[in-house]
Design a protein around this motif. Structure first.
Motif, PDB file in Angstrom:
ATOM      1  N   PHE A 264       0.827  -1.222   0.000  1.00  0.00           N
ATOM      2  CA  PHE A 264       0.000   0.000   0.000  1.00  0.00           C
ATOM      3  C   PHE A 264       0.858   1.268   0.000  1.00  0.00           C
ATOM      4  O   PHE A 264       1.821   1.375   0.761  1.00  0.00           O
ATOM      5  CB  PHE A 264      -0.906  -0.014   1.239  1.00  0.00           C
ATOM      6  N   ASN A 265       0.541   2.191  -0.901  1.00  0.00           N
ATOM      7  CA  ASN A 265       1.217   3.492  -0.958  1.00  0.00           C
ATOM      8  C   ASN A 265       0.117   4.548  -1.080  1.00  0.00           C
ATOM      9  O   ASN A 265      -0.585   4.587  -2.098  1.00  0.00           O
ATOM     10  CB  ASN A 265       2.143   3.499  -2.183  1.00  0.00           C
ATOM     11  N   PRO A 266      -0.040   5.398  -0.046  1.00  0.00           N
ATOM     12  CA  PRO A 266      -1.183   6.334  -0.066  1.00  0.00           C
ATOM     13  C   PRO A 266      -1.166   7.286  -1.260  1.00  0.00           C
ATOM     14  O   PRO A 266      -2.192   7.910  -1.560  1.00  0.00           O
ATOM     15  CB  PRO A 266      -1.034   7.103   1.253  1.00  0.00           C
ATOM     16  N   ASP A 267      -0.045   7.384  -1.950  1.00  0.00           N
ATOM     17  CA  ASP A 267       0.000   8.295  -3.106  1.00  0.00           C
ATOM     18  C   ASP A 267      -0.495   7.648  -4.397  1.00  0.00           C
ATOM     19  O   ASP A 267      -0.707   8.333  -5.399  1.00  0.00           O
ATOM     20  CB  ASP A 267       1.436   8.807  -3.321  1.00  0.00           C
ATOM     21  N   ILE A 268      -0.620   6.315  -4.387  1.00  0.00           N
ATOM     22  CA  ILE A 268      -1.094   5.647  -5.609  1.00  0.00           C
ATOM     23  C   ILE A 268      -2.324   4.808  -5.263  1.00  0.00           C
ATOM     24  O   ILE A 268      -2.230   3.862  -4.490  1.00  0.00           O
ATOM     25  CB  ILE A 268      -0.011   4.704  -6.200  1.00  0.00           C
ATOM     26  N   CYS A 269      -3.460   5.200  -5.829  1.00  0.00           N
ATOM     27  CA  CYS A 269      -4.691   4.459  -5.508  1.00  0.00           C
ATOM     28  C   CYS A 269      -4.973   3.446  -6.617  1.00  0.00           C
ATOM     29  O   CYS A 269      -5.363   3.813  -7.720  1.00  0.00           O
ATOM     30  CB  CYS A 269      -5.847   5.441  -5.357  1.00  0.00           C
ATOM     31  N   ARG A 270      -4.766   2.169  -6.306  1.00  0.00           N
ATOM     32  CA  ARG A 270      -4.915   1.135  -7.344  1.00  0.00           C
ATOM     33  C   ARG A 270      -6.333   0.580  -7.405  1.00  0.00           C
ATOM     34  O   ARG A 270      -6.745   0.033  -8.417  1.00  0.00           O
ATOM     35  CB  ARG A 270      -3.960  -0.035  -7.047  1.00  0.00           C
ATOM     36  N   CYS A 271      -7.060   0.672  -6.284  1.00  0.00           N
ATOM     37  CA  CYS A 271      -8.343  -0.047  -6.239  1.00  0.00           C
ATOM     38  C   CYS A 271      -9.192   0.413  -5.038  1.00  0.00           C
ATOM     39  O   CYS A 271      -8.758   1.243  -4.243  1.00  0.00           O
ATOM     40  CB  CYS A 271      -8.064  -1.529  -6.105  1.00  0.00           C
ATOM     41  N   PHE A 272     -10.379  -0.189  -4.902  1.00  0.00           N
ATOM     42  CA  PHE A 272     -11.302   0.116  -3.809  1.00  0.00           C
ATOM     43  C   PHE A 272     -10.614  -0.067  -2.445  1.00  0.00           C
ATOM     44  O   PHE A 272     -10.770   0.753  -1.543  1.00  0.00           O
ATOM     45  CB  PHE A 272     -12.516  -0.824  -3.913  1.00  0.00           C
ATOM     46  N   ILE A 273      -9.845  -1.136  -2.319  1.00  0.00           N
ATOM     47  CA  ILE A 273      -9.212  -1.422  -1.018  1.00  0.00           C
ATOM     48  C   ILE A 273      -8.209  -0.319  -0.662  1.00  0.00           C
ATOM     49  O   ILE A 273      -8.180   0.159   0.481  1.00  0.00           O
ATOM     50  CB  ILE A 273      -8.557  -2.825  -1.036  1.00  0.00           C
ATOM     51  N   ASP A 274      -7.421   0.124  -1.657  1.00  0.00           N
ATOM     52  CA  ASP A 274      -6.499   1.246  -1.412  1.00  0.00           C
ATOM     53  C   ASP A 274      -7.289   2.500  -1.024  1.00  0.00           C
ATOM     54  O   ASP A 274      -6.907   3.233  -0.108  1.00  0.00           O
ATOM     55  CB  ASP A 274      -5.695   1.570  -2.685  1.00  0.00           C
ATOM     56  N   ALA A 275      -8.383   2.749  -1.741  1.00  0.00           N
ATOM     57  CA  ALA A 275      -9.175   3.963  -1.471  1.00  0.00           C
ATOM     58  C   ALA A 275      -9.697   3.921  -0.028  1.00  0.00           C
ATOM     59  O   ALA A 275      -9.709   4.942   0.674  1.00  0.00           O
ATOM     60  CB  ALA A 275     -10.340   4.064  -2.452  1.00  0.00           C
ATOM     61  N   PHE A 276     -10.106   2.738   0.426  1.00  0.00           N
ATOM     62  CA  PHE A 276     -10.605   2.581   1.801  1.00  0.00           C
ATOM     63  C   PHE A 276      -9.486   2.892   2.804  1.00  0.00           C
ATOM     64  O   PHE A 276      -9.680   3.632   3.777  1.00  0.00           O
ATOM     65  CB  PHE A 276     -11.110   1.141   1.987  1.00  0.00           C
ATOM     66  N   CYS A 277      -8.282   2.329   2.551  1.00  0.00           N
ATOM     67  CA  CYS A 277      -7.170   2.524   3.493  1.00  0.00           C
ATOM     68  C   CYS A 277      -6.743   3.994   3.520  1.00  0.00           C
ATOM     69  O   CYS A 277      -6.420   4.539   4.585  1.00  0.00           O
ATOM     70  CB  CYS A 277      -5.985   1.628   3.114  1.00  0.00           C
ATOM     71  N   THR A 278      -6.761   4.645   2.367  1.00  0.00           N
ATOM     72  CA  THR A 278      -6.391   6.057   2.305  1.00  0.00           C
ATOM     73  C   THR A 278      -7.392   6.892   3.096  1.00  0.00           C
ATOM     74  O   THR A 278      -7.033   7.796   3.845  1.00  0.00           O
ATOM     75  CB  THR A 278      -6.355   6.545   0.826  1.00  0.00           C
ATOM     76  N   ARG A 279      -8.649   6.574   2.919  1.00  0.00           N
ATOM     77  CA  ARG A 279      -9.716   7.306   3.629  1.00  0.00           C
ATOM     78  C   ARG A 279      -9.577   7.098   5.139  1.00  0.00           C
ATOM     79  O   ARG A 279      -9.730   8.029   5.922  1.00  0.00           O
ATOM     80  CB  ARG A 279     -11.063   6.770   3.139  1.00  0.00           C
ATOM     81  N   LYS A 280      -9.275   5.888   5.514  1.00  0.00           N
ATOM     82  CA  LYS A 280      -9.102   5.577   6.945  1.00  0.00           C
ATOM     83  C   LYS A 280      -7.977   6.453   7.527  1.00  0.00           C
ATOM     84  O   LYS A 280      -8.132   7.048   8.590  1.00  0.00           O
ATOM     85  CB  LYS A 280      -8.754   4.090   7.079  1.00  0.00           C
ATOM     86  N   LEU A 281      -6.865   6.548   6.768  1.00  0.00           N
ATOM     87  CA  LEU A 281      -5.733   7.368   7.226  1.00  0.00           C
ATOM     88  C   LEU A 281      -6.146   8.827   7.387  1.00  0.00           C
ATOM     89  O   LEU A 281      -5.844   9.480   8.382  1.00  0.00           O
ATOM     90  CB  LEU A 281      -4.593   7.322   6.199  1.00  0.00           C
ATOM     91  N   SER A 282      -6.891   9.332   6.353  1.00  0.00           N
ATOM     92  CA  SER A 282      -7.242  10.757   6.364  1.00  0.00           C
ATOM     93  C   SER A 282      -8.257  11.081   7.470  1.00  0.00           C
ATOM     94  O   SER A 282      -8.419  12.243   7.835  1.00  0.00           O
ATOM     95  CB  SER A 282      -7.788  11.179   5.002  1.00  0.00           C
TER      96      SER A 282
END
Ligand code: HEM
Length: 502
Positions: A264-282
């Motif tokens: 996972f790299n918050p600067d590159i959103c590859r998919c729904f799961i990444d988007a969820f993790c990024t949102r969680k961080l923010s």
């Protein structure tokens, strides 16, 4: 043993128990009807069983449709002790779900759905958690191209993979169930995981297998019994199998989620799961919304999207091919329109507005196939008076989609596959109010946009390349349109030939 049971002391205690149950029942039924309110009518019920004896438990929608002819558009049935208010006919269903969206917009979480989701995710959740997950998922699906060019390319790519698989059978009859399901699941997988799976990938095969089994088991009679008397679960094989499949299914998703997390790299959103993790961080510092971004909601939402997005779309497509083979004159018209408007070039979503007959055939397939006949049950969020009847807060509500898609006052020939339902006199496509396969209102299907693109692109690509016919030696009349048992309605196992047109 039986004789022992009949011995006086045992018999006396059984009779005592029965008398006790009867007394409780009589007290209960007199108590529920002494509130001076006008309740929706319904058939007389038996103690404990309610109206179960009047329902075909593997075709609940058909039994309820029959009861609606007698009791009207809003009526009550009892599944054991559970009261269920059934909404029947286009008018009542639309009025409740659209005009009273708030009151009828909660999800009823049956014991089985609770076992499956434990209140997490989107389909089987309520309250602020549901609201946040639904909103986030809709935005993310749109970001990943639902209704846009980006996902159109992915679907077209998958159509080509599917057509290659069809070609391998060289026009011989085969059962298309699994490959159609793999193709549909790859579209939602591209969004959830940022990748498609090879049709031979054991992970894809296992997930699809679990999903199919879960949906099949959820529509069986013993699961209706389980939902009515949950304490019987451990004695019911179908419930034990359901739990086993659910556990295996969840483990696959957990592993895929964990694998993506490793890179996972918050600067590159590859998919729904990444988007969820990024949102969680923010949202880490926001108690109000942040609390919903936990692992159970992530895995729950991913399971919901995969489950809701795979079986429904692939089943509808399988019905569409079966119907083309059954009605060759309709297939002729589909292929004539395709040849005239598109020819041999690549089909795009842009073409849909110039293909009214095909649009009508796809809509009619959804109407006729009626794949989610009882919708997913709702519940009332507060007391409501509807069509003159009082329905208390927390009552289970079943919007009977069969009664909308087959409503005799709405459709000219409800029991016949007839694309003219969606065409005007000049052959232009027309929308119909009673077209409600995705349900309506607050809980309406959130994948409708994606599903509609998939249905159009898969159907047209396949019909551009192949002619669908019954297996050799079989006539069109012998193709059976009876649905198989399941929570969603799929065609019975069958084989078709896909004969290349070029
Ligand atoms: C032909 C395809 C499809 C049909 C006929 C269909 C039908 C439905 C129906 C009838 C419901 C229940 C609505 C209600 O409770 O009133 C539903 C809910 C849902 N569908 Fe679909 N669906 C399809 C495809 C999809 C796809 C492709 C996805 C995923 C992207 C999806 C995701 C969902 C979700 C998440 C819900 C739950 C919504 C909520 O509870 O808020 N569906 N669908």
């Amino acid at each position: 043993m039986f004789e022992e049971f009949l011995q006086a002391p045992a018999l006396a205690s059984w009779l005592g128990l029965l008398a006790g149950l009867l007394a409780v029942y009589l007290l209960y039924s007199s108590w529920t009807f002494q509130d001076n309110q006008k309740h929706p009518p319904g058939p007389r019920r038996l103690p404990l069983l309610g109206n179960l004896h009047q329902l075909d438990l593997e075709k609940v929608d058909k039994s309820l449709l029959k009861l609606s002819k007698r009791y009207g558009p809003v009526f009550t049935v009892y599944f054991g002790l559970k009261k269920v208010v059934v909404l029947a006919g286009s008018k009542a269903v639309r009025q409740a779900l659209i005009n009273h969206a708030e009151e009828f917009g909660e999800r009823e979480i049956s014991p089985l759905f609770h076992d499956f989701a434990k209140g997490h995710g989107i389909v089987f959740s309520n309250g602020d958690g549901w609201k946040e997950m639904r909103r986030f998922t809709l935005t993310t699906l749109k970001d990943f191209g639902m209704g846009k060019r980006l996902i159109e390319e992915k679907i077209s790519e998958e159509c080509h993979n599917l057509m290659e698989e069809f070609e391998k059978h060289k026009g011989k009859a085969f059962d298309n169930t699994m490959i159609m399901t793999y193709a549909a699941s790859n579209i939602i997988s591209a969004i959830i995981f940022g990748k498609r799976f090879d049709f031979k990938d054991p992970v894809l095969r296992d997930m699809v297998e679990n999903d199919k089994e879960i949906i099949r088991l959820a529509g069986t009679a013993s699961i209706v019994i389980y939902n009515t008397f949950p304490m019987l679960g451990p004695w019911l094989k179908n419930w034990r199998d359901f739990m086993k499949n659910t556990e295996d299914y969840k483990q696959h998703f957990l592993q895929l989620v964990n694998k993506l997390r490793e890179t996972f790299n918050p600067d590159i959103c590859r998919c729904f799961i990444d988007a969820f993790c990024t949102r969680k961080l923010s949202l880490e510092d926001s108690d109000a919304q942040g609390v919903h971004y936990h692992d159970d909601n992530l895995v729950g939402s991913v399971m919901d999207l995969f489950g809701a997005g795979t079986d429904t779309t692939s089943n509808t497509l399988r019905w569409s091919l079966l119907l083309m083979a059954k009605y060759p004159q309709i297939q002729d018209r589909v292929q004539e329109e395709l040849s005239r408007v598109v020819g041999d070039r690549q089909i795009t979503m842009e073409d849909r507005r110039n293909l009214p007959y095909i649009d009508a055939v796809i809509h009619e397939t959804q109407r006729f196939a009626n794949i989610v006949p009882t919708s997913v049950t709702h519940s009332t969020s507060r007391d409501v008076t509807f069509q003159g009847y009082f329905i208390e807060k927390g009552t289970t509500v079943l919007p009977l989609l069969t009664s909308v898609l087959y409503d005799e006052s709405e459709w000219e020939t409800p029991n016949t596959f007839n694309p003219s339902h969606f065409l005007d006199k000049e052959g232009k496509f027309i929308k119909r109010d009673a077209f409600l396969p995705f349900s309506a209102g607050r809980r309406a299907c959130l994948g409708e946009g994606l599903a509609r693109m998939e249905l159009f692109l898969f159907f047209t690509h396949l019909l551009q390349r192949f002619r669908f016919t019954p297996a050799p030696g079989m006539s069109e009349d012998q193709l059976d349109l009876t649905p198989a048992v399941g929570f969603t309605l799929s065609p019975l196992p069958h084989q078709l030939c896909a004969v290349s047109r070029h």
